[in-house]
Design a protein around this motif. Structure first.
Motif, PDB file in Angstrom:
ATOM      1  N   GLU A  52       0.830  -1.211   0.000  1.00 47.39           N
ATOM      2  CA  GLU A  52       0.000   0.000   0.000  1.00 47.39           C
ATOM      3  C   GLU A  52       0.863   1.260   0.000  1.00 47.39           C
ATOM      4  N   ARG A  53       1.922   1.276   0.830  1.00 46.80           N
ATOM      5  CA  ARG A  53       2.810   2.449   0.887  1.00 46.80           C
ATOM      6  C   ARG A  53       3.488   2.682  -0.463  1.00 46.80           C
ATOM      7  N   ILE A  54       3.983   1.600  -1.065  1.00 46.03           N
ATOM      8  CA  ILE A  54       4.658   1.718  -2.357  1.00 46.03           C
ATOM      9  C   ILE A  54       3.676   2.209  -3.417  1.00 46.03           C
ATOM     10  N   GLN A  55       2.447   1.723  -3.366  1.00 46.10           N
ATOM     11  CA  GLN A  55       1.441   2.174  -4.325  1.00 46.10           C
ATOM     12  C   GLN A  55       1.135   3.660  -4.132  1.00 46.10           C
ATOM     13  N   GLU A  56       1.086   4.129  -2.884  1.00 49.32           N
ATOM     14  CA  GLU A  56       0.877   5.556  -2.619  1.00 49.32           C
ATOM     15  C   GLU A  56       2.023   6.392  -3.183  1.00 49.32           C
ATOM     16  N   ILE A  57       3.243   5.884  -3.074  1.00 54.95           N
ATOM     17  CA  ILE A  57       4.428   6.629  -3.502  1.00 54.95           C
ATOM     18  C   ILE A  57       4.598   6.592  -5.015  1.00 54.95           C
ATOM     19  N   GLU A  58       4.490   5.391  -5.603  1.00 57.57           N
ATOM     20  CA  GLU A  58       4.815   5.188  -7.019  1.00 57.57           C
ATOM     21  C   GLU A  58       3.597   5.072  -7.929  1.00 57.57           C
ATOM     22  N   GLY A  59       2.426   4.836  -7.344  1.00 54.29           N
ATOM     23  CA  GLY A  59       1.232   4.660  -8.158  1.00 54.29           C
ATOM     24  C   GLY A  59       1.159   3.297  -8.829  1.00 54.29           C
ATOM     25  N   VAL A  60       1.955   2.343  -8.364  1.00 53.15           N
ATOM     26  CA  VAL A  60       1.992   0.998  -8.939  1.00 53.15           C
ATOM     27  C   VAL A  60       1.762  -0.006  -7.815  1.00 53.15           C
ATOM     28  N   LYS A  61       0.905  -0.997  -8.082  1.00 51.17           N
ATOM     29  CA  LYS A  61       0.646  -2.041  -7.103  1.00 51.17           C
ATOM     30  C   LYS A  61       1.639  -3.181  -7.324  1.00 51.17           C
ATOM     31  N   VAL A  62       2.586  -3.321  -6.399  1.00 53.85           N
ATOM     32  CA  VAL A  62       3.603  -4.365  -6.474  1.00 53.85           C
ATOM     33  C   VAL A  62       2.948  -5.697  -6.108  1.00 53.85           C
ATOM     34  N   PRO A  63       3.204  -6.767  -6.882  1.00 54.43           N
ATOM     35  CA  PRO A  63       2.641  -8.072  -6.532  1.00 54.43           C
ATOM     36  C   PRO A  63       3.088  -8.503  -5.136  1.00 54.43           C
ATOM     37  N   THR A  64       2.157  -9.105  -4.398  1.00 59.18           N
ATOM     38  CA  THR A  64       2.427  -9.570  -3.039  1.00 59.18           C
ATOM     39  C   THR A  64       1.887 -10.983  -2.893  1.00 59.18           C
ATOM     40  N   VAL A  65       2.709 -11.857  -2.343  1.00 60.76           N
ATOM     41  CA  VAL A  65       2.288 -13.240  -2.108  1.00 60.76           C
ATOM     42  C   VAL A  65       2.549 -13.617  -0.662  1.00 60.76           C
ATOM     43  N   GLU A  66       1.875 -14.674  -0.244  1.00 63.69           N
ATOM     44  CA  GLU A  66       1.974 -15.184   1.117  1.00 63.69           C
ATOM     45  C   GLU A  66       2.809 -16.458   1.092  1.00 63.69           C
ATOM     46  N   LEU A  67       3.744 -16.579   2.017  1.00 61.88           N
ATOM     47  CA  LEU A  67       4.629 -17.739   2.063  1.00 61.88           C
ATOM     48  C   LEU A  67       4.446 -18.483   3.377  1.00 61.88           C
ATOM     49  N   ASP A  68       4.085 -19.746   3.276  1.00 55.00           N
ATOM     50  CA  ASP A  68       3.961 -20.612   4.451  1.00 55.00           C
ATOM     51  C   ASP A  68       5.185 -21.514   4.474  1.00 55.00           C
ATOM     52  N   ILE A  69       6.053 -21.329   5.468  1.00 57.60           N
ATOM     53  CA  ILE A  69       7.318 -22.065   5.516  1.00 57.60           C
ATOM     54  C   ILE A  69       7.277 -23.255   6.471  1.00 57.60           C
ATOM     55  N   THR A  70       6.106 -23.604   6.956  1.00 56.69           N
ATOM     56  CA  THR A  70       5.991 -24.638   7.984  1.00 56.69           C
ATOM     57  C   THR A  70       6.784 -25.891   7.642  1.00 56.69           C
ATOM     58  N   LEU A  71       6.651 -26.393   6.432  1.00 57.42           N
ATOM     59  CA  LEU A  71       7.307 -27.645   6.069  1.00 57.42           C
ATOM     60  C   LEU A  71       8.792 -27.474   5.750  1.00 57.42           C
ATOM     61  N   TYR A  72       9.292 -26.263   5.784  1.00 52.78           N
ATOM     62  CA  TYR A  72      10.714 -26.007   5.534  1.00 52.78           C
ATOM     63  C   TYR A  72      11.495 -25.784   6.823  1.00 52.78           C
ATOM     64  N   ARG A  73      10.809 -25.698   7.934  1.00 47.38           N
ATOM     65  CA  ARG A  73      11.480 -25.391   9.200  1.00 47.38           C
ATOM     66  C   ARG A  73      12.388 -26.531   9.625  1.00 47.38           C
ATOM     67  N   ASP A  74      13.503 -26.194  10.256  1.00 47.20           N
ATOM     68  CA  ASP A  74      14.432 -27.223  10.722  1.00 47.20           C
ATOM     69  C   ASP A  74      14.162 -27.628  12.167  1.00 47.20           C
ATOM     70  N   ASP A  75      13.123 -27.070  12.768  1.00 44.62           N
ATOM     71  CA  ASP A  75      12.835 -27.391  14.157  1.00 44.62           C
ATOM     72  C   ASP A  75      11.568 -28.227  14.331  1.00 44.62           C
ATOM     73  N   LEU A  76      11.069 -28.800  13.226  1.00 42.44           N
ATOM     74  CA  LEU A  76       9.908 -29.671  13.329  1.00 42.44           C
ATOM     75  C   LEU A  76      10.370 -31.067  13.737  1.00 42.44           C
ATOM     76  N   SER A  77       9.698 -31.661  14.682  1.00 40.21           N
ATOM     77  CA  SER A  77      10.085 -33.005  15.103  1.00 40.21           C
ATOM     78  C   SER A  77       9.524 -34.056  14.150  1.00 40.21           C
ATOM     79  N   TYR A  78       8.465 -33.693  13.395  1.00 43.81           N
ATOM     80  CA  TYR A  78       7.871 -34.640  12.467  1.00 43.81           C
ATOM     81  C   TYR A  78       7.282 -33.874  11.290  1.00 43.81           C
TER      82      TYR A  78
END
Length: 181
Positions: A52-78
């Motif tokens: 939103e801030r970047i769009q206010e400044i530049e007038g362009v909506k930068v693509p935004t995605v959501e990243l779920d890293i649960t299965l990449y964590r090194d602290d999962l026991s299973y």
């Protein structure tokens, strides 16, 4: 837990995110090829606020995605071997190859979350760059990872806990330090 201090209120958080948006634009010479990747959970609304801030400044909506890293964590026991780790994309299905990926998270601590996020991103494509934006850097790195864009540096002890609250999740904006008991 005992609350020790409020280090960012809603207004200070807004100013920090506005500054980060300007720094992202300055370092990358605009919005060309940028994609914001919010690390679930609190990195997602922070990425949307930066969008939103970047769009206010530049007038362009930068693509935004959501990243779920649960299965990449090194602290999962299973980890269920039948489940494939996935990049969880909301709203925009965007190719990451050749893009300048800005990973966004609330707190940078040991660096393990960021390492897992970089693994997840690299499994989805080959970005030209990966940069890191965090609201709070509290130190105590276990891996050689540093943030490119920081809202606030807050040196802490290992017994302290940084709690980021966002209106989208917690109904208020604040960053507080707590002492674990």
């Amino acid at each position: 837990m005992t609350k020790k201090a409020n280090v960012l209120d809603a207004a200070a958080m807004r100013r920090a995110l506005t500054r980060i948006a300007h720094e992202i634009l300055e370092r990358n010479k605009g919005v060309e090829g940028l994609i914001l990747v919010g690390i679930k959970t609190r990195g997602v609304p922070i990425a949307k606020r930066l969008q939103e801030r970047i769009q206010e400044i530049e007038g362009v909506k930068v693509p935004t995605v959501e990243l779920d890293i649960t299965l990449y964590r090194d602290d999962l026991s299973y980890v269920d071997e039948k489940k494939e780790p996935q990049l969880n994309v909301k709203e925009i299905n965007e190719q990451l190859t050749g893009k300048k990926v800005i990973l966004v998270d609330d707190v940078l601590y040991t660096g393990r979350t960021v390492r897992a996020a970089m693994d997840a991103v690299m499994d989805q494509g080959r970005p030209s760059q990966i940069q890191l934006a965090v609201l709070v850097d509290r130190g105590h790195r276990e891996l050689p990872i540093r943030a490119d864009f920081i809202g606030k540096n807050i040196p802490t002890s290992h017994s302290e806990i940084i709690m980021v609250e966002l209106a989208e999740i917690d109904q208020q904006d604040s960053v507080n330090i707590y002492e674990s008991e």
